[in-house]
Design an enzyme around this catalytic site. Structure first.
Site, mmCIF file in Angstrom:
data_model
loop_
_atom_site.group_PDB
_atom_site.id
_atom_site.type_symbol
_atom_site.label_atom_id
_atom_site.label_comp_id
_atom_site.label_asym_id
_atom_site.label_seq_id
_atom_site.Cartn_x
_atom_site.Cartn_y
_atom_site.Cartn_z
ATOM 1 N N ASN A 93 36.553 33.376 33.578
ATOM 2 C CA ASN A 93 38.191 34.030 33.977
ATOM 3 C C ASN A 93 38.778 32.687 34.750
ATOM 4 O OD1 ASN A 93 37.739 35.727 35.561
ATOM 5 N ND2 ASN A 93 39.179 37.340 34.435
ATOM 6 N N GLU A 126 39.310 43.405 50.621
ATOM 7 C CA GLU A 126 39.026 41.933 50.063
ATOM 8 C C GLU A 126 38.502 40.617 50.706
ATOM 9 O OE1 GLU A 126 40.673 41.560 46.151
ATOM 10 O OE2 GLU A 126 39.297 42.720 44.963
ATOM 11 N N TYR A 185 32.559 43.916 44.544
ATOM 12 C CA TYR A 185 33.174 44.549 43.320
ATOM 13 C C TYR A 185 32.839 46.252 42.948
ATOM 14 C CZ TYR A 185 34.753 40.628 40.664
ATOM 15 O OH TYR A 185 35.524 39.825 40.126
ATOM 16 N N LYS A 204 36.147 30.861 41.085
ATOM 17 C CA LYS A 204 35.112 31.885 40.717
ATOM 18 C C LYS A 204 34.118 30.782 40.220
ATOM 19 C CE LYS A 204 37.121 36.643 38.752
ATOM 20 N NZ LYS A 204 36.550 36.666 37.472
ATOM 21 N N HIS A 228 39.868 35.045 40.820
ATOM 22 C CA HIS A 228 40.098 36.570 40.915
ATOM 23 C C HIS A 228 41.398 36.702 41.508
ATOM 24 C CE1 HIS A 228 39.465 40.520 41.842
ATOM 25 N NE2 HIS A 228 39.765 40.079 42.940
HETATM 26 P P1 CMP Z 1 38.354 40.161 37.956
HETATM 27 O O1 CMP Z 1 39.787 40.154 38.570
HETATM 28 O O2 CMP Z 1 37.355 39.176 39.053
HETATM 29 O O3 CMP Z 1 37.652 41.971 38.743
HETATM 30 C C1 CMP Z 1 36.850 41.828 37.688
HETATM 31 C C2 CMP Z 1 36.667 41.231 36.883
HETATM 32 O O4 CMP Z 1 34.885 41.675 35.612
HETATM 33 C C3 CMP Z 1 37.488 40.905 36.188
HETATM 34 O O5 CMP Z 1 38.354 39.653 36.865
HETATM 35 C C4 CMP Z 1 36.752 39.711 34.381
HETATM 36 O O6 CMP Z 1 36.213 39.157 35.293
HETATM 37 C C5 CMP Z 1 35.629 41.389 34.809
HETATM 38 N N1 CMP Z 1 35.369 41.458 33.200
HETATM 39 C C6 CMP Z 1 34.936 41.160 32.279
HETATM 40 N N2 CMP Z 1 34.561 42.240 31.544
HETATM 41 C C7 CMP Z 1 35.573 43.102 31.289
HETATM 42 C C8 CMP Z 1 36.180 43.840 30.987
HETATM 43 N N3 CMP Z 1 36.241 44.682 29.778
HETATM 44 N N4 CMP Z 1 37.758 44.282 31.376
HETATM 45 C C9 CMP Z 1 38.177 44.092 32.629
HETATM 46 N N5 CMP Z 1 37.379 42.905 33.314
HETATM 47 C C10 CMP Z 1 36.034 42.203 32.653
#
Ligand code: CMP
Length: 136
Positions: free
Chosen positions: A115, A129, A52, A12, A118
């Site tokens: 984070n 995906e 998403y 990311k 993904h």
């Molecule tokens: P990702 O695995 O990319 O899938 C969706 C993303 O939403 C997740 O990682 C997080 O970075 C983001 N996100 C932000 N807020 C939340 C939340 N409360 N719960 C889960 N995902 C979140």
């Protein structure tokens, strides 16, 4: 028994911006994943919304899509036995504060939004995906 799977991984914007691309790729390689396809791209907000869309009812959807389209990302197809589960384990919990020691999100993640990586969460989503970024 072997169960070779492909999963989609994204490095990311927060990680690309901090120059962590090779370090994170090495985590995949040293954990037995093969990177069979990869490209560095920048996507538009509407592409992020499409990617998403499973999260479209969530309160964080708009910020999430703005963030993923905010800078370059690296998208990869990772291949390994049971790749989907293995990648989820290697990434760690979505929230870096809750991720186990040694996981990618624990090492590099800044927050639940930033984070660093993904990964597909199921075989069905992995197919969707992968097809999203790497159409045949
Ligand atoms: P990702 O695995 O990319 O899938 C969706 C993303 O939403 C997740 O990682 C997080 O970075 C983001 N996100 C932000 N807020 C939340 C939340 N409360 N719960 C889960 N995902 C979140």
């Amino acid at each position: 028994m072997s169960n070779l799977e492909k999963t989609l991984s994204i490095i990311k914007p927060d990680a690309v911006e901090r120059g962590l691309e090779n370090e994170i790729k090495n985590q995949f390689l040293s954990n037995g994943f093969e990177i069979t396809n990869e490209k560095k791209i920048k996507i538009s907000k509407s592409e992020a919304e499409d990617f998403y869309k499973v999260h479209q009812t969530k309160p964080f959807y708009n910020d999430l899509c703005s963030y993923l389209s905010s800078g370059p990302i690296v998208v990869m197809i990772l291949e390994k036995n049971n790749a989907i589960l293995a990648n989820r384990k290697l990434m760690g919990a979505t929230d870096p504060n809750k991720a186990e020691e040694g996981t990618i999100r624990k090492k590099y993640g800044l927050s639940i939004d930033k984070n660093s990586v993904h990964g597909s969460d199921s075989l069905e989503n992995a197919k969707i995906e992968i097809n999203f970024f790497f159409k045949d």
